[in-house]
Design a protein around this motif. Sequence first.
Motif, PDB file in Angstrom:
ATOM      1  N   LYS A 570      50.327  13.960 116.855  1.00 55.24           N
ATOM      2  CA  LYS A 570      50.484  13.958 118.304  1.00 55.24           C
ATOM      3  C   LYS A 570      51.955  13.877 118.687  1.00 55.24           C
ATOM      4  O   LYS A 570      52.421  14.553 119.617  1.00 55.24           O
ATOM      5  N   ARG A 571      52.685  13.080 117.934  1.00 56.97           N
ATOM      6  CA  ARG A 571      54.096  12.863 118.247  1.00 56.97           C
ATOM      7  C   ARG A 571      54.910  14.147 118.071  1.00 56.97           C
ATOM      8  O   ARG A 571      55.846  14.410 118.833  1.00 56.97           O
ATOM      9  N   ILE A 572      54.568  14.913 117.049  1.00 60.81           N
ATOM     10  CA  ILE A 572      55.292  16.172 116.810  1.00 60.81           C
ATOM     11  C   ILE A 572      55.199  17.073 118.039  1.00 60.81           C
ATOM     12  O   ILE A 572      56.191  17.669 118.482  1.00 60.81           O
ATOM     13  N   LYS A 573      54.005  17.138 118.614  1.00 60.13           N
ATOM     14  CA  LYS A 573      53.827  17.969 119.812  1.00 60.13           C
ATOM     15  C   LYS A 573      54.586  17.389 121.005  1.00 60.13           C
ATOM     16  O   LYS A 573      55.211  18.123 121.771  1.00 60.13           O
ATOM     17  N   LEU A 574      54.508  16.056 121.146  1.00 62.62           N
ATOM     18  CA  LEU A 574      55.171  15.422 122.289  1.00 62.62           C
ATOM     19  C   LEU A 574      56.691  15.562 122.222  1.00 62.62           C
ATOM     20  O   LEU A 574      57.364  15.585 123.254  1.00 62.62           O
ATOM     21  N   ASN A 575      57.234  15.646 120.994  1.00 62.05           N
ATOM     22  CA  ASN A 575      58.690  15.640 120.828  1.00 62.05           C
ATOM     23  C   ASN A 575      59.296  17.038 120.709  1.00 62.05           C
ATOM     24  O   ASN A 575      60.513  17.166 120.551  1.00 62.05           O
ATOM     25  N   GLU A 576      58.461  18.049 120.743  1.00 64.48           N
ATOM     26  CA  GLU A 576      58.975  19.406 120.530  1.00 64.48           C
ATOM     27  C   GLU A 576      60.104  19.746 121.498  1.00 64.48           C
ATOM     28  O   GLU A 576      61.159  20.252 121.101  1.00 64.48           O
ATOM     29  N   ASP A 577      59.908  19.435 122.760  1.00 64.18           N
ATOM     30  CA  ASP A 577      60.882  19.837 123.778  1.00 64.18           C
ATOM     31  C   ASP A 577      62.208  19.102 123.607  1.00 64.18           C
ATOM     32  O   ASP A 577      63.275  19.722 123.563  1.00 64.18           O
ATOM     33  N   ILE A 578      62.153  17.764 123.500  1.00 61.33           N
ATOM     34  CA  ILE A 578      63.392  16.989 123.418  1.00 61.33           C
ATOM     35  C   ILE A 578      64.152  17.307 122.132  1.00 61.33           C
ATOM     36  O   ILE A 578      65.388  17.438 122.136  1.00 61.33           O
ATOM     37  N   LEU A 579      63.434  17.499 121.020  1.00 62.07           N
ATOM     38  CA  LEU A 579      64.113  17.779 119.757  1.00 62.07           C
ATOM     39  C   LEU A 579      64.717  19.184 119.755  1.00 62.07           C
ATOM     40  O   LEU A 579      65.802  19.407 119.192  1.00 62.07           O
ATOM     41  N   GLU A 580      64.039  20.119 120.376  1.00 67.18           N
ATOM     42  CA  GLU A 580      64.592  21.478 120.454  1.00 67.18           C
ATOM     43  C   GLU A 580      65.888  21.482 121.268  1.00 67.18           C
ATOM     44  O   GLU A 580      66.878  22.125 120.887  1.00 67.18           O
ATOM     45  N   LYS A 581      65.887  20.750 122.362  1.00 66.13           N
ATOM     46  CA  LYS A 581      67.106  20.671 123.179  1.00 66.13           C
ATOM     47  C   LYS A 581      68.236  20.012 122.388  1.00 66.13           C
ATOM     48  O   LYS A 581      69.397  20.455 122.437  1.00 66.13           O
ATOM     49  N   LEU A 582      67.902  18.956 121.645  1.00 64.55           N
ATOM     50  CA  LEU A 582      68.926  18.270 120.859  1.00 64.55           C
ATOM     51  C   LEU A 582      69.440  19.166 119.737  1.00 64.55           C
ATOM     52  O   LEU A 582      70.649  19.194 119.458  1.00 64.55           O
ATOM     53  N   GLU A 583      68.556  19.900 119.091  1.00 64.19           N
ATOM     54  CA  GLU A 583      68.975  20.824 118.023  1.00 64.19           C
ATOM     55  C   GLU A 583      69.993  21.834 118.557  1.00 64.19           C
ATOM     56  O   GLU A 583      71.027  22.101 117.917  1.00 64.19           O
ATOM     57  N   ASN A 584      69.715  22.385 119.719  1.00 70.05           N
ATOM     58  CA  ASN A 584      70.626  23.380 120.300  1.00 70.05           C
ATOM     59  C   ASN A 584      71.976  22.762 120.644  1.00 70.05           C
ATOM     60  O   ASN A 584      73.036  23.374 120.428  1.00 70.05           O
ATOM     61  N   LEU A 585      71.946  21.545 121.194  1.00 70.19           N
ATOM     62  CA  LEU A 585      73.205  20.882 121.542  1.00 70.19           C
ATOM     63  C   LEU A 585      74.038  20.600 120.292  1.00 70.19           C
ATOM     64  O   LEU A 585      75.262  20.818 120.276  1.00 70.19           O
ATOM     65  N   ILE A 586      73.386  20.100 119.232  1.00 74.71           N
ATOM     66  CA  ILE A 586      74.121  19.796 117.993  1.00 74.71           C
ATOM     67  C   ILE A 586      74.713  21.082 117.406  1.00 74.71           C
ATOM     68  O   ILE A 586      75.872  21.106 116.951  1.00 74.71           O
ATOM     69  N   LEU A 587      73.924  22.150 117.409  1.00 78.82           N
ATOM     70  CA  LEU A 587      74.410  23.420 116.851  1.00 78.82           C
ATOM     71  C   LEU A 587      75.649  23.899 117.608  1.00 78.82           C
ATOM     72  O   LEU A 587      76.651  24.314 116.994  1.00 78.82           O
ATOM     73  N   ASN A 588      75.605  23.838 118.924  1.00 78.31           N
ATOM     74  CA  ASN A 588      76.765  24.269 119.714  1.00 78.31           C
ATOM     75  C   ASN A 588      77.994  23.433 119.385  1.00 78.31           C
ATOM     76  O   ASN A 588      79.113  23.958 119.260  1.00 78.31           O
ATOM     77  N   GLU A 589      77.795  22.111 119.234  1.00 74.27           N
ATOM     78  CA  GLU A 589      78.932  21.234 118.983  1.00 74.27           C
ATOM     79  C   GLU A 589      79.518  21.451 117.589  1.00 74.27           C
ATOM     80  O   GLU A 589      80.743  21.521 117.425  1.00 74.27           O
ATOM     81  N   VAL A 590      78.666  21.540 116.548  1.00 72.67           N
ATOM     82  CA  VAL A 590      79.212  21.693 115.189  1.00 72.67           C
ATOM     83  C   VAL A 590      79.953  23.024 115.059  1.00 72.67           C
ATOM     84  O   VAL A 590      80.982  23.113 114.367  1.00 72.67           O
ATOM     85  N   GLN A 591      79.452  24.037 115.723  1.00 77.57           N
ATOM     86  CA  GLN A 591      80.153  25.324 115.666  1.00 77.57           C
ATOM     87  C   GLN A 591      81.472  25.252 116.424  1.00 77.57           C
ATOM     88  O   GLN A 591      82.476  25.848 116.009  1.00 77.57           O
TER      89      GLN A 591
END
Length: 718
Positions: A570-591
């Motif tokens: 259940k948690r995986i589904k609930l966290n999809e949105d917030i984790l996807e946003k965080l993944e994109n932010l981290i990718l932009n910053e490391v690059q």
Amino acid sequence: MSKTNINYTEFIKYVHEHFKEDIELDDIKEILHLEQGYNRDSPESIGKYLLLNRLIFSGDKKNNISFKFDQNLYSGINLWIADNFKGKSSVFKIIKFALTGAESYKPDIKNWLKEIILEFQIGEAVYTIFIDKRGRDKGALYTFGIERFLELRDTNKLNGIELEKEFDFKSKKMLEEHLEDFFFDHFSFYRLKYTQKSSSKENFELSTSNLSWATYFKSIYLEASNYEYLFFENEKFGAQGRKIFEMILGLPLTYPINMLSLQSDTISEKIGKLRLADKSITEAKINARERIEKEYRKVISDLEQLRKDGKITFNDEPLIKEYARIQERVSTNLKKRRSANENYLLEQKKVQPIKDEIENLQNDRNRVNSEISRLEKQALNLKLYKEAGSFFSNLDIKVCPHCENEVTDERKKNEHFNHECSLCGETSNQQKVEEEELTQKFTRILEEQESHRDKLNKLKDTIREQEKKLKVQIESVSENYSKLVAVPSTDSDIKRLKEIEKQIDAINEKRKKQQTLIAKEQSLIKKEAVLKFQLNEINKKKNSDSSQQLSRLSLHKKIIEYALQSLHKKRIKLNEDILEKLENLILNEVQSFGLSNIEKIRINDKYEIVFTQNDVEQGFNELTEGEKLRAKLAFYLSIIQLDIEHKLGRHPRFLIFDSPGGEEMIEKHLHGLSEILKSVNERFRDELQIFVGSALREFSDITESEKAVIKNDDEFIF
């Protein structure tokens, strides 16, 4: 209901459906019940962040050289540039102490410090923490700024503002506890728990620890010694790093997963202990039986040999038993005799009162008889008087019997009216009793006679009853006397007791001569009895019947593990949105930090960051030292940006970068780091606060000049 919440009732039913053949629904509820429920966590931003406004600390260095540090602090990036070992880290560690109560600065700094004053705000609320380090740590957290604090202290008015205190403290421990409660309350943090098991396979003991506010602060204060780790050196113990990540993001279901995992570990500990105990008991029983049987055989052999040698030729046990039997019989008969005698005397005592009562009644009867006789005499006299009066009153006297003179009519009238005797002429003072009065008096006497006769009859009846009672009582006395004399005599038994005592005394005299042998025999007999009892107990005992308990615990563990699996899904589904946003932010910053060969960021189900670099997935620890620094800075900046841009997470938006770029970085990457920090300051200067301490002069222009403290070569911060 929030879209990140779960329906607890439906969840319990879902779990029960899987175990309905083994357990009732109410039992599932009891097993999975949590004090804080299942919807304690929310990724939604709390809408406020931590901002430090001013720091003052002072003290005396060695040789009594006084110092005072006083600096205003601002939103955006605040910068300290000085050579290594010139006090940058000490400033940060003093801030850490003022916000957590956890000391990590060097011992010499600790000895120097006399007081620390820090003004900070959370949202619009302003606070000042004052720590007096002269002696035992003490102070308070006030709900106003430093300027007012200094004014009140200078005018000795601090003692009158109790209502403007959040708390006060008188020890470092109190400070740490109060600060933890304070910041937990403001940022909706709480203590996540974890367990640790002993490294020994045979040891199932678990220790339980909590993540404190000081631990969560590691996501704020990025120390120079920890840049090779995403959180800190020991982050894998109890998965502390992952728990910090879950907490600062407010990931849904963090609390129930944490608590149920703790329960699962505790049940595993109990199961392990039970199995180990069963194994130990079985092994101990086998060893104990062999040892006791061997010892028992030896005792029996020694006893047989001792008796075979004929050293002990007497046995007083039958005499002792006979003595006990006779003594008990004597005691019983004496008790019977005492009881019979008491009953006899008691009944005998009842006789005399009855006799006395009869005697009193007889005396009463005699008195009544006397009274009746007296009344009979009175009645007779009255009757005679009446008859005589009637006779004489009817006589008509004509002449005097003495002188024979005629009694005239005139004298008769005079006698009638003046009471003068018609014969002698004397006047009489006695009045004549009327016949009616005599009749009434006679009637009363007869009535009294009748009353006394009734009383006499009653007395006779009572006397007869008492005489019957006396007869019964005398019979009872006789009966109890018969019982008394029927109790057997104890004379013969007492005589036999004296004979036995003499025989035992004689045996004791012999025993003194063979005391050593007797003691040995008695010791062997006792030992034989003890060993025999131990063998019987071992043979009676079965293996610890813990199968039922193990079965119950195993079922509970399966239920909790199934619930955890369901919550994780259940948690995986609930966290999809917030984790996807965080993944994109981290990718932009490391690059932006120059790691352009990282093509993708993925946060897996264990909340580990996976970097796809040149088409190969790898974890944070597999990056090079220079890559780790930039990835770590990107990670924390992204968490703050997640709150700023998407209103998700509950990081306080306050970071301390201690010596970033200290590792060997090529000039291009160092320039990239400088540019990204400058960009962060320009974009978010009013929405976060970052402290940067570095020896690299390349960072000099990452923030405004009023926010920067740049020291010359070899110059101290304080």
